[in-house]
Scaffold this motif. Sequence first.
Motif, PDB file in Angstrom:
ATOM      1  N   PRO A 272       0.813  -1.228   0.000  1.00 17.26           N
ATOM      2  CA  PRO A 272       0.000   0.000   0.000  1.00 17.26           C
ATOM      3  C   PRO A 272       0.845   1.275   0.000  1.00 17.26           C
TER       4      PRO A 272
ATOM      5  N   GLU B 255       0.736   4.203  -2.760  1.00 17.16           N
ATOM      6  CA  GLU B 255       0.498   5.609  -2.377  1.00 17.16           C
ATOM      7  C   GLU B 255       1.476   6.515  -3.113  1.00 17.16           C
TER       8      GLU B 255
ATOM      9  N   TRP C 134     -12.739  -2.601  -8.407  1.00 13.49           N
ATOM     10  CA  TRP C 134     -11.841  -2.866  -7.283  1.00 13.49           C
ATOM     11  C   TRP C 134     -10.401  -2.671  -7.761  1.00 13.49           C
TER      12      TRP C 134
ATOM     13  N   ASP D 263     -10.066   1.556  -3.715  1.00 13.49           N
ATOM     14  CA  ASP D 263      -8.623   1.361  -3.732  1.00 13.49           C
ATOM     15  C   ASP D 263      -8.095   1.494  -2.313  1.00 13.49           C
ATOM     16  N   VAL D 264      -6.884   0.984  -2.078  1.00 10.37           N
ATOM     17  CA  VAL D 264      -6.253   1.098  -0.762  1.00 10.37           C
ATOM     18  C   VAL D 264      -5.476   2.392  -0.602  1.00 10.37           C
TER      19      VAL D 264
ATOM     20  N   THR E 189      -4.975   6.162  -0.340  1.00  7.31           N
ATOM     21  CA  THR E 189      -5.744   7.379  -0.054  1.00  7.31           C
ATOM     22  C   THR E 189      -5.431   8.483  -1.063  1.00  7.31           C
TER      23      THR E 189
ATOM     24  N   CYS F 110     -12.117   4.136   0.022  1.00 12.39           N
ATOM     25  CA  CYS F 110     -10.750   3.751   0.375  1.00 12.39           C
ATOM     26  C   CYS F 110     -10.842   2.886   1.621  1.00 12.39           C
ATOM     27  N   THR F 111     -10.380   1.650   1.507  1.00 14.59           N
ATOM     28  CA  THR F 111     -10.466   0.739   2.648  1.00 14.59           C
ATOM     29  C   THR F 111      -9.131   0.040   2.865  1.00 14.59           C
ATOM     30  N   PRO F 112      -8.772  -0.216   4.112  1.00  9.84           N
ATOM     31  CA  PRO F 112      -7.539  -0.967   4.382  1.00  9.84           C
ATOM     32  C   PRO F 112      -7.643  -2.370   3.784  1.00  9.84           C
ATOM     33  N   GLY F 113      -6.603  -2.777   3.109  1.00 11.48           N
ATOM     34  CA  GLY F 113      -6.570  -4.114   2.543  1.00 11.48           C
ATOM     35  C   GLY F 113      -7.533  -4.324   1.385  1.00 11.48           C
ATOM     36  N   GLY F 114      -8.194  -3.267   0.934  1.00 10.24           N
ATOM     37  CA  GLY F 114      -9.127  -3.413  -0.174  1.00 10.24           C
ATOM     38  C   GLY F 114     -10.415  -4.125   0.199  1.00 10.24           C
TER      39      GLY F 114
END
Length: 161
Positions: free
Chosen positions: A17, A21, A66, A90-91, A93, A110-114
Amino acid sequence: MTSPEPRIDTGAEVNSPAWWEHYLAQHWDANDGGGQTRHFMQGLIAALPTPEREFLRDRAPTVLDWGCALGEGVDELARAFPGAKVAGLDVATSGIAAARQRFPQHEFLCTPGGVIPRRFDVVVTSNCLEHFADPLAVLAPLAAAADQLLLVLVPFAEQPL
């Protein structure tokens, strides 16, 4: 054929991640990531069998892209299927922030780990799974979140590898 992309030293493990970024914020546009994303999503849409294309066109399905990066694939899906409610996840931000600025008419998560936070009629992932050591393990929760259809696009026999 294109030459291999030069190594980008971010101090983070490639495809982590943190690496994404940095890549999305600093290199995506310079390497025409958006153009590539549009190209691949247009190809996926064009290759859909008639029943799947009709489902997406004639109903009002919820669709998730995704691994959407900066949102170009979300925009292509929404253009091709205007009745669909298309969202991107997406992971990164920085990627989601840019996607929200570029395409404010679409939803971006935006989520941790998708992690997919809710169910969708259709889940699409384009050119993402090849970045994981165990792509089938990554694919399982995507399939579980897709009520009707899961669309997966990955490179095949790409040269150079």
